[in-house]
Design a protein around this motif. Structure first.
Motif, PDB file in Angstrom:
ATOM      1  N   ASN A   1     -32.784  62.936 -65.572  1.00 53.03           N
ATOM      2  CA  ASN A   1     -33.300  62.031 -64.540  1.00 53.03           C
ATOM      3  C   ASN A   1     -33.663  62.763 -63.238  1.00 53.03           C
ATOM      4  OD1 ASN A   1     -34.039  59.424 -63.631  1.00 53.03           O
ATOM      5  ND2 ASN A   1     -32.072  59.183 -62.600  1.00 53.03           N
TER       6      ASN A   1
ATOM      7  N   ALA B   1     -36.196  51.983 -73.624  1.00 51.49           N
ATOM      8  CA  ALA B   1     -35.916  51.591 -72.241  1.00 51.49           C
ATOM      9  C   ALA B   1     -34.575  50.866 -72.181  1.00 51.49           C
ATOM     10  CB  ALA B   1     -37.018  50.692 -71.699  1.00 51.49           C
ATOM     11  N   PRO B   2     -33.729  51.219 -71.201  1.00 47.58           N
ATOM     12  CA  PRO B   2     -32.403  50.589 -71.078  1.00 47.58           C
ATOM     13  C   PRO B   2     -32.464  49.075 -70.873  1.00 47.58           C
ATOM     14  CG  PRO B   2     -32.490  52.585 -69.755  1.00 47.58           C
ATOM     15  CD  PRO B   2     -33.887  52.327 -70.235  1.00 47.58           C
ATOM     16  N   ASP B   3     -33.446  48.604 -70.095  1.00 51.37           N
ATOM     17  CA  ASP B   3     -33.486  47.165 -69.774  1.00 51.37           C
ATOM     18  C   ASP B   3     -33.781  46.301 -71.003  1.00 51.37           C
ATOM     19  OD1 ASP B   3     -33.278  45.207 -67.475  1.00 51.37           O
ATOM     20  OD2 ASP B   3     -35.165  44.575 -68.391  1.00 51.37           O
TER      21      ASP B   3
ATOM     22  N   ARG C   1     -44.806  52.369 -71.055  1.00 52.28           N
ATOM     23  CA  ARG C   1     -45.175  51.112 -70.422  1.00 52.28           C
ATOM     24  C   ARG C   1     -46.415  50.454 -71.043  1.00 52.28           C
ATOM     25  NH1 ARG C   1     -44.479  49.438 -64.706  1.00 52.28           N
ATOM     26  NH2 ARG C   1     -46.081  47.882 -64.370  1.00 52.28           N
TER      27      ARG C   1
ATOM     28  N   ASN D   1     -41.996  51.369 -63.093  1.00 55.89           N
ATOM     29  CA  ASN D   1     -41.203  51.563 -64.305  1.00 55.89           C
ATOM     30  C   ASN D   1     -39.718  51.268 -64.143  1.00 55.89           C
ATOM     31  OD1 ASN D   1     -43.303  52.197 -65.932  1.00 55.89           O
ATOM     32  ND2 ASN D   1     -42.712  54.323 -66.303  1.00 55.89           N
TER      33      ASN D   1
ATOM     34  N   PHE E   1     -37.693  48.695 -66.119  1.00 55.73           N
ATOM     35  CA  PHE E   1     -37.068  48.883 -67.438  1.00 55.73           C
ATOM     36  C   PHE E   1     -35.884  49.849 -67.417  1.00 55.73           C
ATOM     37  CE2 PHE E   1     -41.643  48.005 -68.282  1.00 55.73           C
ATOM     38  CZ  PHE E   1     -41.474  46.732 -68.804  1.00 55.73           C
ATOM     39  N   GLN E   2     -35.454  50.274 -66.210  1.00 58.02           N
ATOM     40  CA  GLN E   2     -34.348  51.234 -66.080  1.00 58.02           C
ATOM     41  C   GLN E   2     -33.004  50.490 -66.049  1.00 58.02           C
ATOM     42  OE1 GLN E   2     -32.941  53.980 -66.673  1.00 58.02           O
ATOM     43  NE2 GLN E   2     -33.993  55.400 -65.265  1.00 58.02           N
TER      44      GLN E   2
ATOM     45  N   SER F   1     -31.793  52.468 -75.793  1.00 58.13           N
ATOM     46  CA  SER F   1     -31.756  52.641 -74.338  1.00 58.13           C
ATOM     47  C   SER F   1     -32.228  54.026 -73.913  1.00 58.13           C
ATOM     48  CB  SER F   1     -30.343  52.398 -73.804  1.00 58.13           C
ATOM     49  OG  SER F   1     -30.006  51.036 -73.939  1.00 58.13           O
ATOM     50  N   LYS F   2     -32.010  55.033 -74.756  1.00 58.57           N
ATOM     51  CA  LYS F   2     -32.392  56.397 -74.382  1.00 58.57           C
ATOM     52  C   LYS F   2     -33.798  56.747 -74.872  1.00 58.57           C
ATOM     53  CE  LYS F   2     -28.012  56.458 -73.294  1.00 58.57           C
ATOM     54  NZ  LYS F   2     -27.615  55.825 -72.039  1.00 58.57           N
TER      55      LYS F   2
ATOM     56  N   LEU G   1     -28.949  58.499 -66.942  1.00 61.18           N
ATOM     57  CA  LEU G   1     -30.186  57.716 -66.976  1.00 61.18           C
ATOM     58  C   LEU G   1     -31.340  58.493 -67.596  1.00 61.18           C
ATOM     59  CD1 LEU G   1     -28.467  56.293 -64.700  1.00 61.18           C
ATOM     60  CD2 LEU G   1     -30.660  55.715 -63.646  1.00 61.18           C
ATOM     61  N   PRO G   2     -32.136  57.809 -68.428  1.00 57.97           N
ATOM     62  CA  PRO G   2     -33.390  58.421 -68.869  1.00 57.97           C
ATOM     63  C   PRO G   2     -34.371  58.480 -67.698  1.00 57.97           C
ATOM     64  CG  PRO G   2     -33.254  56.155 -69.648  1.00 57.97           C
ATOM     65  CD  PRO G   2     -31.948  56.451 -68.958  1.00 57.97           C
ATOM     66  N   ASP G   3     -35.413  59.265 -67.859  1.00 56.84           N
ATOM     67  CA  ASP G   3     -36.444  59.404 -66.833  1.00 56.84           C
ATOM     68  C   ASP G   3     -37.375  58.191 -66.894  1.00 56.84           C
ATOM     69  OD1 ASP G   3     -38.559  60.070 -65.209  1.00 56.84           O
ATOM     70  OD2 ASP G   3     -38.720  62.134 -65.939  1.00 56.84           O
ATOM     71  N   ALA G   4     -37.312  57.357 -65.850  1.00 56.26           N
ATOM     72  CA  ALA G   4     -38.092  56.105 -65.854  1.00 56.26           C
ATOM     73  C   ALA G   4     -39.598  56.359 -65.924  1.00 56.26           C
ATOM     74  CB  ALA G   4     -37.751  55.270 -64.618  1.00 56.26           C
ATOM     75  N   ALA G   5     -40.017  57.507 -65.442  1.00 56.42           N
ATOM     76  CA  ALA G   5     -41.452  57.823 -65.464  1.00 56.42           C
ATOM     77  C   ALA G   5     -41.991  57.908 -66.886  1.00 56.42           C
ATOM     78  CB  ALA G   5     -41.700  59.138 -64.729  1.00 56.42           C
ATOM     79  N   LEU G   6     -41.091  58.124 -67.842  1.00 61.15           N
ATOM     80  CA  LEU G   6     -41.531  58.311 -69.227  1.00 61.15           C
ATOM     81  C   LEU G   6     -41.537  57.029 -70.070  1.00 61.15           C
ATOM     82  CD1 LEU G   6     -39.604  61.643 -69.970  1.00 61.15           C
ATOM     83  CD2 LEU G   6     -42.020  61.401 -69.358  1.00 61.15           C
ATOM     84  N   PHE G   7     -41.043  55.930 -69.531  1.00 63.90           N
ATOM     85  CA  PHE G   7     -41.023  54.695 -70.332  1.00 63.90           C
ATOM     86  C   PHE G   7     -42.432  54.382 -70.844  1.00 63.90           C
ATOM     87  CE2 PHE G   7     -37.274  53.147 -67.532  1.00 63.90           C
ATOM     88  CZ  PHE G   7     -36.383  53.858 -68.314  1.00 63.90           C
TER      89      PHE G   7
ATOM     90  N   ILE H   1     -45.498  48.922 -74.369  1.00 62.82           N
ATOM     91  CA  ILE H   1     -44.675  47.718 -74.158  1.00 62.82           C
ATOM     92  C   ILE H   1     -45.558  46.551 -73.735  1.00 62.82           C
ATOM     93  CG2 ILE H   1     -42.887  46.688 -72.685  1.00 62.82           C
ATOM     94  CD1 ILE H   1     -41.700  49.600 -72.414  1.00 62.82           C
TER      95      ILE H   1
END
Lengths: 387, 387
Positions: free
Chosen positions: B366, B233-235, B44, A60, A63-64, B229-230, B36-42, B47
């Motif tokens: 995060n 996903a930021p990317d 995916r 993941n 996408f950070q 982004s929040k 940063l948001p928690d990447a585990a939650l994107f 998407i």
């Protein structure tokens, strides 16, 4: 409300090319106006394959938030294009247009002088105006910039940089000879002027041989801009800058405050395509498809216009710069041509002083061979009607 | 070579937050420093599903140049967030940071005055410095900006805009009451000052009820910035601006000259996720995951620090703003905390005048619940050691 815009905005005008793009997108007009690659040629299978792999293999963090200067693997591949260059001297941008913006933001105080080629890239001229730069123009001819005029400008105005498109220039398609390049290097050193080398079309060479880039001739004074918009796909929005580390550091700081970073997703895909050689193979395909288009336009121009126009056959790129010598003001030709069903960009908009011009820029990459033949015929009809 | 950067660059410093991000990314430090948001939650799967569909259903024009203001379907979805707003009043940007940059580019001449909250978002302050703006700061308290101080600044300095983060502010987590908002609207109208309303955290509400946005209270004088982004996903680098059409037109012109356009690929995906309701559902998930993290940090702060610090529990967002009242200079606390293995951002960097401060910003989104407990404990150990 009385809106209080900055002075730079009140003096800016909507991009003429953008206006034409809107016009031609909505009609049956054959457009030689844009600078668009042929969408039919985008390497879709390759893009899709690598996108799928990214989803399968990356976690993941893909996408950070990440760093401002771009994906390391891609910077490594780009560094190989330049002699003795490392990834620390490379920074990725949101298309090479953003490279121009960041250079302006990093180097230009109000009224600072810069030098451009006459004529030059329309959207660069627009951007330089946005920064309230003092713009001086050096005449361009088929061998490159007029170096005598350029030296006088360097001497008299101490410019911050010289903005140059030395290969397959926009709008002219002209390329600098090695001799011209060396003379530019000599005077850039003498007057300590940065060379802002923009080479969006470099990879699209149909004839002749490559001359050495300013980035290799004078690395310590050159900021080189490149892009994958013409070789891969414009929507990827991947441009790059090559410059001395000190300058890349300052540009990265500007990038951070401007938009934090780019999306890295397509940067990863682009890196994979370079590592595998797919992009290099694809570029050969582009050349095989674009060369006949250039040749078809050259042939049609000769067939219809005969000696009533002048132009130099470009060795690569996307444009032919035509002197419609029987028509003093090509803006008038544009108006008639649109009615006939064909568009091009009148030369006037490419000159820093927007002077009336008999020249016009014709793009051949985004039309079919049949459209090229038909469009040039319509253009000739407009030309005859006007003269 | 003597590099001649613009004055704005020579006075700018590398972002402190970026320095901390680099530091904490390379070590075992528990970081409360980033945003940063928690990447585990994107989301995916969602998407990936929509990306696959795009490849299957869209033709090659997906990767071609397109318009500067963004994908229409996404603009339509965003317009629904505001009362009586159409897609013509929306423009998409490369993250909301680019929205800030384009507003500066479009509105600020050298030395123009702008007002910020004191404290305010670090990267905005950095950007405003890059434009050589005259920055005046109005104190912020738990109910929003000090409107008496703000009115005096509006009267004395005729600012171009007031930059405000009215919900779950960065760095404080404070939110404006409706009463404060109405008073700000009154004085903005009286002095004809644009409200630049930045709401990156708006969707992350854990308690309480939403107050009406400036964009709805005073649409004709508000430029609202938002971001995915929040929440997504930021990317993806998708931010937006909502403003009167005349302003959107000027901002679009600035966007064109800055970087032509954004990549549209993830804009298409984002539009699909909004149309299907997937993004809205995902936001509920985020809230369910972030609320316990906020609560865990609040509990740990009470448990360890007891009455030796002060803070207000934020109703949403990503940050808690702590007054380390036994430590006049939280930069000193930062140095000790890093050695203990925990990072936060010292308050000083968020004030326009960079004054020494006893405050610090703590991020909880995060880190895991265990890291939050452990990190607060380490921070307390540093605090004890210092006092």
């Amino acid at each position: 409300m009385q809106t209080k815009f900055a002075k730079r905005v009140t003096t800016a005008s909507r991009s003429f090319t953008r206006t034409i793009l809107d016009l031609t997108a909505q009609s049956s007009i054959i457009s030689f106006a844009g600078g668009l690659p042929d969408a039919a040629l985008f390497p879709r299978d390759s893009i899709e394959k690598h996108a799928k792999k990214l989803f399968e293999t990356e976690d993941n963090r893909l996408f950070q938030y990440s760093n401002a200067s771009g994906v390391e693997a891609l910077k490594v591949e780009i560094a190989k294009k330049y002699v003795g260059t490392t990834s620390a001297e490379i920074m990725l941008t949101n298309g090479s247009q953003q490279g121009l913006d960041l250079v302006c933001k990093t180097f230009l105080d109000e009224k600072d002088c810069i030098i451009v080629e006459d004529p030059s890239y329309l959207a660069a001229l627009g951007l330089f105006h946005m920064y309230n730069a003092t713009i001086k123009a050096a005449p361009l001819n088929a061998n490159g910039v007029d170096t005598v005029a350029l030296e006088a400008l360097f001497r008299d105005y101490s410019p911050k940089f010289f903005y140059t498109i030395p290969i397959f220039q926009n709008p002219t398609g002209y390329s600098y000879t090695l001799e011209t390049r060396k003379e530019v290097v000599r005077i850039a050193k003498k007057y300590n002027v940065i060379l802002l080398e923009d080479s969006p079309y470099e990879a699209l060479r149909y004839d002749g041989t490559q001359t050495t880039a300013f980035a290799d001739l004078l690395p310590e004074l050159t900021i080189a801009l490149g892009t994958f918009s013409k070789t891969l796909a414009p929507d990827f929005r991947i441009g790059w800058m090559r410059a001395p580390k000190e300058i890349i550091s300052a540009l990265t700081l500007s990038k951070e405050s401007t938009d934090l970073q780019n999306s890295k997703f397509f940067q990863h895909i682009c890196a994979k395509m370079m590592q595998s050689g797919e992009l290099q193979e694809h570029t050969k395909t582009l050349i095989q498809c674009y060369r006949p288009k250039r040749d078809a336009m050259v042939k049609a121009l000769h067939t219809y216009f005969k000696d009533s126009i002048e132009f130099i056959v470009p060795e690569g790129g996307m444009f032919i710069w035509v002197n419609f010598k029987k028509c003093d003001d090509s803006m008038k030709l544009f108006d008639v041509a649109i009615k006939k069903g064909v568009a091009f960009v009148p030369g006037s908009v490419f000159f820093a002083d927007k002077r009336i011009s008999s020249y016009g820029r014709l793009n051949y990459t985004n039309s079919s061979l049949a459209q090229i033949e038909e469009g040039v015929k319509k253009l000739y009809e407009a030309y005859v009607e006007l003269s």
